[in-house]
Design an enzyme around this catalytic site. Structure first.
Site, PDB file in Angstrom:
ATOM      1  N   TYR A  90     -48.706  28.921  -3.843  1.00 23.79           N
ATOM      2  CA  TYR A  90     -48.950  27.498  -3.606  1.00 23.79           C
ATOM      3  C   TYR A  90     -49.126  27.243  -2.116  1.00 23.79           C
ATOM      4  O   TYR A  90     -49.979  26.456  -1.701  1.00 23.79           O
ATOM      5  CB  TYR A  90     -47.781  26.661  -4.138  1.00 23.79           C
ATOM      6  CG  TYR A  90     -47.592  26.773  -5.631  1.00 23.79           C
ATOM      7  CD1 TYR A  90     -48.387  26.038  -6.512  1.00 23.79           C
ATOM      8  CD2 TYR A  90     -46.612  27.599  -6.169  1.00 23.79           C
ATOM      9  CE1 TYR A  90     -48.209  26.139  -7.883  1.00 23.79           C
ATOM     10  CE2 TYR A  90     -46.429  27.701  -7.541  1.00 23.79           C
ATOM     11  CZ  TYR A  90     -47.235  26.966  -8.393  1.00 23.79           C
ATOM     12  OH  TYR A  90     -47.064  27.069  -9.748  1.00 23.79           O
ATOM     13  N   ASN A 113     -53.773  20.579 -13.907  1.00 21.05           N
ATOM     14  CA  ASN A 113     -55.085  21.166 -14.167  1.00 21.05           C
ATOM     15  C   ASN A 113     -55.400  21.070 -15.661  1.00 21.05           C
ATOM     16  O   ASN A 113     -54.706  21.670 -16.473  1.00 21.05           O
ATOM     17  CB  ASN A 113     -55.086  22.633 -13.706  1.00 21.05           C
ATOM     18  CG  ASN A 113     -56.307  23.387 -14.167  1.00 21.05           C
ATOM     19  OD1 ASN A 113     -57.367  22.805 -14.395  1.00 21.05           O
ATOM     20  ND2 ASN A 113     -56.169  24.689 -14.316  1.00 21.05           N
ATOM     21  N   CYS A 121     -55.305  28.345 -12.861  1.00 20.16           N
ATOM     22  CA  CYS A 121     -53.987  27.986 -12.328  1.00 20.16           C
ATOM     23  C   CYS A 121     -52.942  29.046 -12.669  1.00 20.16           C
ATOM     24  O   CYS A 121     -51.909  29.127 -12.006  1.00 20.16           O
ATOM     25  CB  CYS A 121     -53.564  26.615 -12.827  1.00 20.16           C
ATOM     26  SG  CYS A 121     -53.546  26.426 -14.608  1.00 20.16           S
ATOM     27  N   HIS A 122     -53.228  29.885 -13.654  1.00 22.49           N
ATOM     28  CA  HIS A 122     -52.289  30.965 -14.002  1.00 22.49           C
ATOM     29  C   HIS A 122     -52.188  32.015 -12.892  1.00 22.49           C
ATOM     30  O   HIS A 122     -51.242  32.787 -12.870  1.00 22.49           O
ATOM     31  CB  HIS A 122     -52.688  31.626 -15.332  1.00 22.49           C
ATOM     32  CG  HIS A 122     -54.037  32.280 -15.307  1.00 22.49           C
ATOM     33  ND1 HIS A 122     -55.214  31.574 -15.519  1.00 22.49           N
ATOM     34  CD2 HIS A 122     -54.401  33.558 -15.091  1.00 22.49           C
ATOM     35  CE1 HIS A 122     -56.237  32.404 -15.445  1.00 22.49           C
ATOM     36  NE2 HIS A 122     -55.768  33.621 -15.179  1.00 22.49           N
ATOM     37  N   GLU A 148     -55.852  40.339 -16.979  1.00 27.81           N
ATOM     38  CA  GLU A 148     -56.792  40.458 -15.868  1.00 27.81           C
ATOM     39  C   GLU A 148     -56.571  41.743 -15.086  1.00 27.81           C
ATOM     40  O   GLU A 148     -57.532  42.337 -14.591  1.00 27.81           O
ATOM     41  CB  GLU A 148     -56.714  39.223 -14.967  1.00 27.81           C
ATOM     42  CG  GLU A 148     -57.242  37.988 -15.666  1.00 27.81           C
ATOM     43  CD  GLU A 148     -57.269  36.754 -14.795  1.00 27.81           C
ATOM     44  OE1 GLU A 148     -56.961  36.843 -13.581  1.00 27.81           O
ATOM     45  OE2 GLU A 148     -57.619  35.684 -15.327  1.00 27.81           O
TER      46      GLU A 148
END
Length: 156
Positions: A90, A113, A121-122, A148
């Site tokens: 953040y 979001n 946002c993850h 990912e």
């Protein structure tokens, strides 16, 4: 506004869109939305999310039409600069926005979001590397990050 539902490895996803583009992508417990739509943005979103879950897509190319404040829009745009398979804090996003004291505001905007997965946002974690809040639940956040990592280098 039209809706569409998509079963995923993480549960049911509900997508809403209009002619302007995708307005929201949320994990839901149940939905009465159809599974097919003639609205091009919904069909494209469903296909691109399906490809993402199959490890065949790392970037989304969709018309986005989420509504939010100017600051929220700036944060969501910054989220889209976090590469697939990478994470960011953040604080780093606040720095990117030239507002280093806005860490909490960045967190709040991140939490609002409306475009899960597509606006990633993850990929935002705590400054100490810990998994922090995710509207879809921390178990989904962890799954997305691991997914990912697994496919991060599979595509050229």
């Amino acid at each position: 506004m039209q809706q569409l539902q998509l079963p995923s490895p993480l549960g049911l996803i509900e997508i809403t869109a209009s002619e302007q583009g995708i307005h929201s992508i949320y994990f839901v417990d149940s939905s009465s939305a159809p599974t097919h739509s003639s609205l091009a943005a919904l069909a494209a979103c469903k296909q691109q999310l399906t490809d993402y879950f199959a490890g065949q897509r790392q970037q989304f190319e969709l018309p986005l039409a989420a509504t939010g404040t100017t600051f929220q829009q700036q944060v969501w745009a910054a989220l889209c600069t976090i590469d697939y398979g990478q994470t960011c804090s953040y604080a780093a996003i606040a720095q990117q926005l030239d507002n280093p004291k806005a860490v909490r505001a960045v967190g709040a905007a991140n939490g609002r979001n409306p475009l899960s997965i597509v606006v990633p946002c993850h990929r935002v974690i705590g400054a100490n590397g810990s998994l922090t809040g995710y509207a879809g639940g921390l178990e989904r956040k962890l799954w997305l990050l691991e997914h990912e990592q697994k496919y991060g280098f599979a595509l050229s």
